[in-house]
Enzyme design. Sequence first.
Site, short mmCIF file in Angstrom:
data_model
loop_
_atom_site.label_atom_id
_atom_site.label_comp_id
_atom_site.label_asym_id
_atom_site.label_seq_id
_atom_site.Cartn_x
_atom_site.Cartn_y
_atom_site.Cartn_z
N SER A 1 23.01 14.85 -26.32
CA SER A 1 23.66 14.52 -27.76
C SER A 1 23.94 16.05 -27.76
CB SER A 1 21.79 15.26 -28.60
OG SER A 1 21.12 13.85 -28.05
N HIS B 1 15.72 24.91 -23.72
CA HIS B 1 17.26 24.16 -24.04
C HIS B 1 16.76 23.03 -24.57
CE1 HIS B 1 21.14 22.71 -22.42
NE2 HIS B 1 20.29 21.20 -22.79
N1 INI Z 1 20.63 15.61 -24.29
C1 INI Z 1 20.05 14.95 -24.70
O1 INI Z 1 20.34 14.24 -25.61
N2 INI Z 1 18.20 14.77 -24.69
C2 INI Z 1 17.71 15.51 -23.83
O2 INI Z 1 16.76 15.73 -24.11
C3 INI Z 1 18.31 16.83 -23.86
N3 INI Z 1 17.99 17.72 -22.53
O3 INI Z 1 16.23 18.42 -22.68
O4 INI Z 1 18.06 18.54 -21.74
C4 INI Z 1 19.91 16.80 -23.81
N4 INI Z 1 21.11 17.69 -22.76
C5 INI Z 1 21.72 17.58 -22.52
C6 INI Z 1 22.68 18.16 -23.81
O5 INI Z 1 22.71 17.10 -24.24
C7 INI Z 1 24.49 18.68 -22.60
O6 INI Z 1 24.88 16.97 -23.22
C8 INI Z 1 24.72 19.17 -22.27
O7 INI Z 1 24.63 19.77 -22.32
C9 INI Z 1 25.99 19.26 -22.09
O8 INI Z 1 26.83 19.97 -23.06
#
Ligand code: INI
Length: 168
Positions: A56, A88
């Site tokens: 996201s 996070h």
């Molecule tokens: N991304 C999501 O879409 N949903 C989640 O629940 C989530 N959690 O909880 O970690 C999540 N993390 C990844 C983030 O969106 C990025 O892709 C990552 O940090 C790299 O930039």
Amino acid sequence: MMVIQGGYNGEGLKVAIVVPRFNDLVTSKLLEGALDGLMRHGVSEKDITVVKIPGSMEAIYTLRKLLDLELHDAIIVLGAVIRGETYHFNVVANEIGKAVAQFNMKSDIPIVFGVLTTDTLEQALNRAGAKSGNKGFEAAMVAIEMANLRKQLRRDLFETSNSNGRER
Ligand code: INI
């Protein structure tokens, strides 16, 4: 009195859907719901762009690029942010929510927030077609209504005020 409201006819509308692979079990269902909602209301398959991203957080960059291109009448951001054991979750959930709100403040193109933020995977699945409807489908309906509203605001307000001889 003039009441302006967008309708649900999607014919001729161009819509982009941004969908993360993170929590794909949920986001793939949200995507199915969104496509169903768009196409059942007349949006042509050839006018739909699906952009797949890692998570996201990447929706923020992707939205900016799509807005710069000005190719769509509405953009739907889907996603499933599910609470884990760390902070996070809060960062991702807050940032994507804030980004969509901020882009909407500046952008001419409406952006629809179809990101689930839940405590559990079960809650997310329930909102992706299992029990409590499909938020992807709902997001598609909102996208059609807002894309039509955008056109109508211009047509009904701008053109009426111009034909009255008023300045913009
Ligand atoms: N991304 C999501 O879409 N949903 C989640 O629940 C989530 N959690 O909880 O970690 C999540 N993390 C990844 C983030 O969106 C990025 O892709 C990552 O940090 C790299 O930039």
